[in-house]
Write a protein that holds these residues in place. Structure first.
Motif, PDB file in Angstrom:
ATOM      1  N   GLY A 195       0.788  -1.160  -0.209  1.00  0.00           N
ATOM      2  CA  GLY A 195       0.103   0.399   0.131  1.00  0.00           C
ATOM      3  C   GLY A 195       0.716   1.227   0.107  1.00  0.00           C
ATOM      4  O   GLY A 195       2.272   1.487   0.243  1.00  0.00           O
ATOM      5  N   GLU A 196       0.604   2.239   0.074  1.00  0.00           N
ATOM      6  CA  GLU A 196       0.907   4.005   0.044  1.00  0.00           C
ATOM      7  C   GLU A 196       1.169   4.088   1.510  1.00  0.00           C
ATOM      8  O   GLU A 196       0.589   3.626   2.529  1.00  0.00           O
ATOM      9  CB  GLU A 196       0.133   4.526  -0.693  1.00  0.00           C
ATOM     10  CG  GLU A 196      -0.537   4.694  -2.186  1.00  0.00           C
ATOM     11  CD  GLU A 196      -0.887   5.812  -3.257  1.00  0.00           C
ATOM     12  OE1 GLU A 196      -0.740   7.030  -2.215  1.00  0.00           O
ATOM     13  OE2 GLU A 196      -1.291   5.441  -3.625  1.00  0.00           O
ATOM     14  N   ILE A 197       1.905   4.732   0.894  1.00  0.00           N
ATOM     15  CA  ILE A 197       2.963   5.235   2.851  1.00  0.00           C
ATOM     16  C   ILE A 197       2.715   6.558   2.470  1.00  0.00           C
ATOM     17  O   ILE A 197       3.551   7.466   1.500  1.00  0.00           O
ATOM     18  CB  ILE A 197       4.391   4.912   2.613  1.00  0.00           C
ATOM     19  CG1 ILE A 197       4.527   3.013   2.524  1.00  0.00           C
ATOM     20  CG2 ILE A 197       4.625   5.487   4.390  1.00  0.00           C
ATOM     21  CD1 ILE A 197       5.538   2.231   2.692  1.00  0.00           C
ATOM     22  N   ALA A 198       2.361   7.321   3.376  1.00  0.00           N
ATOM     23  CA  ALA A 198       1.936   8.546   3.288  1.00  0.00           C
ATOM     24  C   ALA A 198       3.611   8.937   4.612  1.00  0.00           C
ATOM     25  O   ALA A 198       3.740   8.930   5.136  1.00  0.00           O
ATOM     26  CB  ALA A 198       0.661   9.315   4.947  1.00  0.00           C
ATOM     27  N   VAL A 199       3.620   9.989   3.872  1.00  0.00           N
ATOM     28  CA  VAL A 199       4.312  11.111   4.665  1.00  0.00           C
ATOM     29  C   VAL A 199       4.072  12.279   4.756  1.00  0.00           C
ATOM     30  O   VAL A 199       3.894  12.693   3.956  1.00  0.00           O
ATOM     31  CB  VAL A 199       5.789  11.113   2.721  1.00  0.00           C
ATOM     32  CG1 VAL A 199       7.330  12.137   3.560  1.00  0.00           C
ATOM     33  CG2 VAL A 199       6.575   9.428   2.275  1.00  0.00           C
ATOM     34  N   ASP A 200       4.605  12.837   5.700  1.00  0.00           N
ATOM     35  CA  ASP A 200       3.700  13.989   6.799  1.00  0.00           C
ATOM     36  C   ASP A 200       4.837  14.747   6.779  1.00  0.00           C
ATOM     37  O   ASP A 200       5.997  14.569   7.619  1.00  0.00           O
ATOM     38  CB  ASP A 200       2.882  13.691   7.386  1.00  0.00           C
ATOM     39  CG  ASP A 200       2.745  14.922   8.262  1.00  0.00           C
ATOM     40  OD1 ASP A 200       2.716  15.799   7.204  1.00  0.00           O
ATOM     41  OD2 ASP A 200       1.942  14.440   9.719  1.00  0.00           O
ATOM     42  N   ILE A 201       5.666  15.788   6.101  1.00  0.00           N
ATOM     43  CA  ILE A 201       6.399  16.406   6.544  1.00  0.00           C
ATOM     44  C   ILE A 201       5.566  18.109   7.123  1.00  0.00           C
ATOM     45  O   ILE A 201       4.683  18.533   7.034  1.00  0.00           O
ATOM     46  CB  ILE A 201       6.884  17.303   4.826  1.00  0.00           C
ATOM     47  CG1 ILE A 201       7.751  16.042   4.073  1.00  0.00           C
ATOM     48  CG2 ILE A 201       8.254  17.981   5.190  1.00  0.00           C
ATOM     49  CD1 ILE A 201       7.913  16.600   2.920  1.00  0.00           C
ATOM     50  N   PRO A 202       6.250  18.219   9.178  1.00  0.00           N
ATOM     51  CA  PRO A 202       5.783  19.473   9.348  1.00  0.00           C
ATOM     52  C   PRO A 202       6.347  20.810   8.680  1.00  0.00           C
ATOM     53  O   PRO A 202       7.179  20.075   8.995  1.00  0.00           O
ATOM     54  CB  PRO A 202       6.180  18.830  10.570  1.00  0.00           C
ATOM     55  CG  PRO A 202       6.831  17.763  10.542  1.00  0.00           C
ATOM     56  CD  PRO A 202       7.122  17.149   9.417  1.00  0.00           C
ATOM     57  N   ALA A 203       4.594  21.620   9.370  1.00  0.00           N
ATOM     58  CA  ALA A 203       5.738  22.636   8.823  1.00  0.00           C
ATOM     59  C   ALA A 203       6.931  23.617   9.957  1.00  0.00           C
ATOM     60  O   ALA A 203       6.469  22.945  11.050  1.00  0.00           O
ATOM     61  CB  ALA A 203       4.641  23.873   8.242  1.00  0.00           C
ATOM     62  N   GLY A 204       7.578  23.837   9.272  1.00  0.00           N
ATOM     63  CA  GLY A 204       8.419  24.555   9.821  1.00  0.00           C
ATOM     64  C   GLY A 204       9.633  25.984   9.919  1.00  0.00           C
ATOM     65  O   GLY A 204      10.530  26.439  10.097  1.00  0.00           O
TER      66      GLY A 204
END
Length: 102
Positions: free
Chosen positions: A93-102
């Motif tokens: 399955g697809e893997i979500a990548v979450d990049i925090p705002a910074g």
């Protein structure tokens, strides 16, 4: 499989992306049944992302070697639709990548 991946990366390292016209014509020609020698791998002068990924998957044994690498488009890989992996393989399955705002 990892050795095949590393050999493919080394072979294709530095290959530039093709012009739009060359990209379109290569993709169209990849869908036409091959006559004579179907070729193997991207043109050493230019290659596009899906073509590089197809060659890599073929070298790793994930895709059957009988289909031309320029037959694939990017949607073949992100959607997984009708990718036609070799027997015994499937994409996860697809893997979500979450990049925090910074």
């Amino acid at each position: 499989m990892e050795d095949a991946l590393l050999r493919t990366i080394a072979r294709l390292d530095g290959t530039p992306f093709p012009s739009t016209a060359r990209l379109a014509s290569g993709w169209l020609l990849g869908r036409v049944p091959a006559r004579g020698n179907p070729g193997r791998g991207p043109d050493p002068q230019t290659a596009y992302c899906a073509q590089v990924l197809a060659v890599t998957y073929q070298d790793m044994g994930l895709l059957p070697a009988g289909r031309r690498p320029d037959r694939y488009d990017p949607g073949s890989f992100w959607s997984g639709d009708n990718l036609g992996l070799a027997a015994g393989y499937r994409l996860g399955g697809e893997i979500a990548v979450d990049i925090p705002a910074g």
